[in-house]
Design a protein around this motif. Structure first.
Motif, PDB file in Angstrom:
ATOM      1  N   SER A  28     -88.719  46.138 -11.325  1.00  0.00           N
ATOM      2  CA  SER A  28     -89.334  45.454 -12.461  1.00  0.00           C
ATOM      3  C   SER A  28     -88.780  44.041 -12.618  1.00  0.00           C
ATOM      4  N   THR A  29     -89.662  43.126 -12.915  1.00  0.00           N
ATOM      5  CA  THR A  29     -89.260  41.743 -13.200  1.00  0.00           C
ATOM      6  C   THR A  29     -89.513  41.391 -14.666  1.00  0.00           C
ATOM      7  N   LEU A  30     -89.757  42.417 -15.480  1.00  0.00           N
ATOM      8  CA  LEU A  30     -90.108  42.198 -16.882  1.00  0.00           C
ATOM      9  C   LEU A  30     -88.853  42.023 -17.721  1.00  0.00           C
ATOM     10  N   ALA A  31     -88.836  40.968 -18.512  1.00  0.00           N
ATOM     11  CA  ALA A  31     -87.731  40.712 -19.437  1.00  0.00           C
ATOM     12  C   ALA A  31     -88.278  40.684 -20.860  1.00  0.00           C
ATOM     13  N   VAL A  32     -87.769  41.570 -21.707  1.00  0.00           N
ATOM     14  CA  VAL A  32     -88.234  41.662 -23.094  1.00  0.00           C
ATOM     15  C   VAL A  32     -87.406  40.721 -23.960  1.00  0.00           C
ATOM     16  N   SER A 357    -100.069  51.407  -2.520  1.00  0.00           N
ATOM     17  CA  SER A 357    -100.505  50.060  -2.912  1.00  0.00           C
ATOM     18  C   SER A 357    -101.122  50.065  -4.307  1.00  0.00           C
ATOM     19  N   LEU A 358    -101.895  51.099  -4.612  1.00  0.00           N
ATOM     20  CA  LEU A 358    -102.488  51.202  -5.948  1.00  0.00           C
ATOM     21  C   LEU A 358    -101.395  51.373  -7.001  1.00  0.00           C
ATOM     22  N   ARG A 359    -100.348  52.144  -6.670  1.00  0.00           N
ATOM     23  CA  ARG A 359     -99.219  52.308  -7.599  1.00  0.00           C
ATOM     24  C   ARG A 359     -98.531  50.973  -7.854  1.00  0.00           C
ATOM     25  N   ASP A 360     -98.303  50.209  -6.799  1.00  0.00           N
ATOM     26  CA  ASP A 360     -97.650  48.908  -6.958  1.00  0.00           C
ATOM     27  C   ASP A 360     -98.491  47.970  -7.813  1.00  0.00           C
ATOM     28  N   ARG A 361     -99.786  47.960  -7.570  1.00  0.00           N
ATOM     29  CA  ARG A 361    -100.660  47.100  -8.364  1.00  0.00           C
ATOM     30  C   ARG A 361    -100.686  47.522  -9.826  1.00  0.00           C
ATOM     31  N   ALA A 368     -97.978  42.325 -16.344  1.00  0.00           N
ATOM     32  CA  ALA A 368     -98.835  41.224 -16.792  1.00  0.00           C
ATOM     33  C   ALA A 368     -99.378  41.488 -18.191  1.00  0.00           C
ATOM     34  N   VAL A 369     -99.758  42.736 -18.470  1.00  0.00           N
ATOM     35  CA  VAL A 369    -100.269  43.081 -19.802  1.00  0.00           C
ATOM     36  C   VAL A 369     -99.189  42.884 -20.860  1.00  0.00           C
ATOM     37  N   VAL A 370     -97.966  43.294 -20.560  1.00  0.00           N
ATOM     38  CA  VAL A 370     -96.872  43.154 -21.525  1.00  0.00           C
ATOM     39  C   VAL A 370     -96.568  41.676 -21.779  1.00  0.00           C
ATOM     40  N   ARG A 371     -96.502  40.894 -20.727  1.00  0.00           N
ATOM     41  CA  ARG A 371     -96.242  39.461 -20.919  1.00  0.00           C
ATOM     42  C   ARG A 371     -97.359  38.820 -21.735  1.00  0.00           C
ATOM     43  N   ASN A 372     -98.585  39.201 -21.471  1.00  0.00           N
ATOM     44  CA  ASN A 372     -99.704  38.656 -22.240  1.00  0.00           C
ATOM     45  C   ASN A 372     -99.598  39.055 -23.709  1.00  0.00           C
ATOM     46  N   ALA A 373     -99.131  40.273 -23.960  1.00  0.00           N
ATOM     47  CA  ALA A 373     -98.958  40.719 -25.348  1.00  0.00           C
ATOM     48  C   ALA A 373     -97.903  39.883 -26.062  1.00  0.00           C
ATOM     49  N   PHE A 374     -96.791  39.608 -25.384  1.00  0.00           N
ATOM     50  CA  PHE A 374     -95.768  38.754 -25.977  1.00  0.00           C
ATOM     51  C   PHE A 374     -96.330  37.357 -26.277  1.00  0.00           C
TER      52      PHE A 374
END
Length: 466
Positions: A28-32, A357-361, A368-374
């Motif tokens: 994960s590259t997501l930072a909250v 590949s579908l799992r990775d996507r 992307a959805v979480v970053r957009n929500a922030f």
């Protein structure tokens, strides 16, 4: 018989180590963020977002519009209908874990040549009941069912996200409509004032007190204001038609409620950024999509493992149907099979790679959805804060330009200044009034955006256990 079953079971256990190797999920590259950058000033006591958040504006007409949109909007109805499809997909996947039973009857009439060369005609009726059951010792069928369950949960969240979007679009469109209504009322009031100024300029010109230039300037300003009215009427019609489409109705007029200035500005508590991960249905949809992709990958990974199938059949044979139902010859069979792929030219491994590949996507889409929500929440908070500041300044400018117009009008009427001075004051005052109305509508719409960004009071339903 028992020895054969034991040998088959031993072979199955040996083959259990033949699962297809698949890569792990990407890191994960997501930072909250720890807190929101913008803190909108709240008017009145703030509280958590409620499910029917649009009621906070205290306009019954808006409440009725949103309720109608949620009941009749085509996108909402389509999303709800799609849930039936995914419920059926769960039943289809789960059926593979249950025994299957089939019943058949085979009547036959035949003619053949006997040993003496004479034709012989025979009639036979055969009926049977067959049952089959596939064991699932490695969980492949269970993973397929769980993938279907997670897909359904994702679609349920998608339906909730659609309903939230429709409710927010309806509320935002209504607030924009009330803003246009207020601008139209202002334009008509200003047009009446311009008419009075034009009449005054005409009288002064007729008695020789002012020049034709001032009369032409007054008429030009009147025409300019008169042109704003049909422009706003066109915008209002377009906004009404857009709202009608959201309501699932034919284009037409929209019922109004409170005026723009009477609409309540709700107080909203945004909470912490980490809380947003459980507030928004689109985030839940993306999360369930990851879980469904993981379950599908697990099922694809186990395709190389053997499948164990039990079969049994019972039936009868007779020369006619009454004998078949009575004293026909009984037939039965019991068996088992163990099937394992040996060579498939890489097809199963390629299918597993597709699932990976579908799992990775799905993971990338979730981030992307979480970053957009922030970002949406930050933008909405900033908009409320900055628009409030702009509105305060615009209110001050409106008061100042109104006073300047009053003074300029008195000076012109008493002959102390030219009409150009009053004309400039009229333009500034109309611009300031319009700016206030536009900013207030935008400020209220920013609250809708914040409601949408915070999930609109959405609460997740029962979760599928991973």
């Amino acid at each position: 018989m028992r020895r054969g079953v034991a040998i088959g079971a031993a072979c199955a256990l040996l083959l259990a180590g033949c699962r297809i190797a698949v890569p792990d999920a990407p890191p994960s590259t997501l930072a909250v963020p720890q807190a929101w950058r913008a803190q909108a000033p709240l008017v009145g006591p703030a509280g958590p977002v409620e499910g029917q958040w649009w009621r906070a504006f205290r306009d019954p007409a808006l409440d009725a519009l949103v309720a109608r949109a949620l009941a009749s909007n085509a996108d909402v109805r389509t999303a709800q209908s799609r849930l039936q499809e995914y419920q059926a997909r769960i039943r289809v996947a789960a059926s593979a874990q249950q025994p299957s039973v089939t019943v058949g009857i085979t009547p036959q009439r035949a003619r053949a040549i006997g040993p003496l060369g004479t034709p012989i005609e025979t009639t036979s009726v055969q009926g049977n009941v067959q049952a089959a059951y596939e064991l699932d010792p490695f969980g492949r069928l269970q993973n397929t069912t769980r993938a279907a369950e997670f897909d359904y949960a994702a679609q349920q969240a998608a339906a909730d996200a659609t309903a939230l979007s429709v409710a927010a679009s309806t509320a935002s469109g209504y607030l924009n409509l009330r803003g246009l209504d207020a601008q139209l009322a202002l334009a008509r009031q200003t047009l009446a004032s311009r008419q009075r100024s034009l009449d005054l300029a005409r009288r002064q010109f007729e008695v020789g007190y002012s020049s034709r230039l001032e009369l032409a300037q007054a008429e030009a300003e009147y025409r300019t204001t008169a042109g704003v009215v049909p422009q706003l009427e066109r915008s209002i019609t377009q906004q009404e038609n857009a709202l009608a489409l959201l309501l699932g109705a034919s284009p037409g007029p929209i019922a109004r409620g409170a005026d723009l200035g009477a609409l309540n500005a709700p107080a909203i508590q945004p909470g912490l950024p980490s809380e947003l991960l459980r507030r928004r249905p689109d985030i839940a949809q993306a999360e369930n999509a990851i879980a469904a992709a993981d379950a599908s990958l697990a099922s694809a990974r186990d395709q190389m493992l053997p499948s164990l199938r039990l079969t049994a059949s019972a039936g009868g044979y007779a020369h006619n149907l009454p004998d078949l139902l009575g004293s026909g010859t009984g037939l039965w069979s019991v068996g088992a099979s163990i099937l394992a792929p040996v060579f498939d030219a890489g097809r199963l491994r390629a299918q597993a790679e597709i699932s990976a590949s579908l799992r990775d996507r799905a993971v990338f889409a979730y981030e992307a959805v979480v970053r957009n929500a922030f970002a949406e929440t930050e933008n909405a908070l900033t908009a409320i804060e900055r628009l409030r500041q702009q509105l305060d300044e615009a209110e001050g400018r409106r008061v100042a330009t109104a006073e300047a117009l009053r003074i300029a009008h008195n000076r012109y009427r008493n002959g102390y200044s030219s009409y150009l001075e009053e004309l400039d004051a009229q333009r500034n005052s109309f611009s300031a009034e319009t700016n206030v109305l536009q900013l207030r509508a935008s400020w209220l719409q920013a609250h809708v955006d914040l409601y949408r960004a915070l999930g609109g009071g959405w609460a997740p339903g029962p979760r599928v256990q991973p």
